[in-house]
Design a protein around this motif. Structure first.
Motif, mmCIF file in Angstrom:
data_model
loop_
_atom_site.group_PDB
_atom_site.id
_atom_site.type_symbol
_atom_site.label_atom_id
_atom_site.label_comp_id
_atom_site.label_asym_id
_atom_site.label_seq_id
_atom_site.Cartn_x
_atom_site.Cartn_y
_atom_site.Cartn_z
ATOM 1 N N LEU A 9 -21.730 -33.818 -26.132
ATOM 2 C CA LEU A 9 -20.643 -34.482 -25.417
ATOM 3 C C LEU A 9 -19.288 -34.413 -26.130
ATOM 4 N N PRO A 10 -19.202 -34.659 -27.431
ATOM 5 C CA PRO A 10 -17.889 -34.515 -28.077
ATOM 6 C C PRO A 10 -17.339 -33.096 -27.976
ATOM 7 N N GLY A 11 -18.200 -32.104 -28.084
ATOM 8 C CA GLY A 11 -17.762 -30.722 -27.961
ATOM 9 C C GLY A 11 -17.272 -30.396 -26.562
ATOM 10 N N VAL A 12 -17.952 -30.919 -25.556
ATOM 11 C CA VAL A 12 -17.523 -30.706 -24.169
ATOM 12 C C VAL A 12 -16.170 -31.379 -23.943
ATOM 13 N N PHE A 13 -15.995 -32.571 -24.497
ATOM 14 C CA PHE A 13 -14.715 -33.258 -24.390
ATOM 15 C C PHE A 13 -13.604 -32.441 -25.046
ATOM 16 N N LEU A 14 -13.863 -31.865 -26.216
ATOM 17 C CA LEU A 14 -12.865 -31.032 -26.887
ATOM 18 C C LEU A 14 -12.549 -29.767 -26.084
ATOM 19 N N ILE A 15 -13.548 -29.193 -25.435
ATOM 20 C CA ILE A 15 -13.313 -28.013 -24.605
ATOM 21 C C ILE A 15 -12.427 -28.372 -23.413
ATOM 22 N N VAL A 16 -12.659 -29.529 -22.816
ATOM 23 C CA VAL A 16 -11.824 -29.963 -21.693
ATOM 24 C C VAL A 16 -10.385 -30.175 -22.152
ATOM 25 N N VAL A 17 -10.207 -30.811 -23.299
ATOM 26 C CA VAL A 17 -8.857 -31.027 -23.834
ATOM 27 C C VAL A 17 -8.194 -29.688 -24.149
ATOM 28 N N PHE A 18 -8.921 -28.785 -24.777
ATOM 29 C CA PHE A 18 -8.370 -27.470 -25.101
ATOM 30 C C PHE A 18 -8.016 -26.693 -23.831
ATOM 31 N N SER A 19 -8.848 -26.789 -22.807
ATOM 32 C CA SER A 19 -8.562 -26.101 -21.549
ATOM 33 C C SER A 19 -7.324 -26.673 -20.864
ATOM 34 N N LEU A 20 -7.170 -27.989 -20.914
ATOM 35 C CA LEU A 20 -5.972 -28.604 -20.339
ATOM 36 C C LEU A 20 -4.718 -28.192 -21.109
ATOM 37 N N LEU A 21 -4.823 -28.150 -22.432
ATOM 38 C CA LEU A 21 -3.690 -27.676 -23.231
ATOM 39 C C LEU A 21 -3.354 -26.231 -22.903
ATOM 40 N N LYS A 22 -4.386 -25.441 -22.753
ATOM 41 C CA LYS A 22 -4.193 -24.026 -22.433
ATOM 42 C C LYS A 22 -3.558 -23.855 -21.063
ATOM 43 N N ALA A 23 -3.909 -24.705 -20.135
ATOM 44 C CA ALA A 23 -3.402 -24.568 -18.772
ATOM 45 C C ALA A 23 -1.990 -25.118 -18.607
ATOM 46 N N PHE A 24 -1.673 -26.207 -19.301
ATOM 47 C CA PHE A 24 -0.411 -26.885 -19.024
ATOM 48 C C PHE A 24 0.618 -26.838 -20.155
ATOM 49 N N VAL A 25 0.199 -26.629 -21.384
ATOM 50 C CA VAL A 25 1.132 -26.706 -22.511
ATOM 51 C C VAL A 25 1.429 -25.335 -23.099
ATOM 52 N N ILE A 26 0.405 -24.558 -23.334
ATOM 53 C CA ILE A 26 0.573 -23.260 -23.986
ATOM 54 C C ILE A 26 1.075 -22.246 -22.959
ATOM 55 N N PRO A 27 2.127 -21.497 -23.296
ATOM 56 C CA PRO A 27 2.643 -20.492 -22.354
ATOM 57 C C PRO A 27 1.592 -19.431 -22.021
ATOM 58 N N ALA A 28 1.696 -18.884 -20.821
ATOM 59 C CA ALA A 28 0.689 -17.935 -20.334
ATOM 60 C C ALA A 28 0.649 -16.667 -21.174
ATOM 61 N N HIS A 29 1.784 -16.208 -21.664
ATOM 62 C CA HIS A 29 1.772 -14.960 -22.427
ATOM 63 C C HIS A 29 1.061 -15.118 -23.764
ATOM 64 N N VAL A 30 1.021 -16.327 -24.286
ATOM 65 C CA VAL A 30 0.309 -16.565 -25.551
ATOM 66 C C VAL A 30 -1.196 -16.483 -25.328
ATOM 67 N N THR A 31 -1.662 -16.922 -24.167
ATOM 68 C CA THR A 31 -3.103 -16.930 -23.913
ATOM 69 C C THR A 31 -3.678 -15.525 -23.785
ATOM 70 N N PHE A 32 -2.829 -14.535 -23.585
ATOM 71 C CA PHE A 32 -3.308 -13.160 -23.491
ATOM 72 C C PHE A 32 -3.230 -12.406 -24.811
#
Length: 66
Positions: A9-32
């Motif tokens: 569960l803590p790992g799943v929570f961290l993945i959700v937080v990381f995914s939200l950061l990736k979707a809304f905070v980190i620019p798209a060109h960085v994710t590639f």
């Protein structure tokens, strides 16, 4: 099996937080970028595989703990 889910569960929570950061905070060109793809892979490994390995090292399969 519920202890395994409790370990994950803590790992799943961290993945959700990381995914939200990736979707809304980190620019798209960085994710590639190649380094970010490796970071994403290692975050998944650390958050899912490591808790499973720790669980199975502490509670080997086939041992009845009831």
């Amino acid at each position: 099996m519920t202890k395994l889910i409790a370990h994950m569960l803590p790992g799943v929570f961290l993945i959700v937080v990381f995914s939200l950061l990736k979707a809304f905070v980190i620019p798209a060109h960085v994710t590639f970028e190649s380094w970010f793809v490796y970071v994403n892979f290692f975050v998944w490994i650390i958050c899912i595989v490591v808790p499973c390995v720790i669980y199975y090292l502490r509670t080997p399969p086939g041992i009845d703990h009831k």
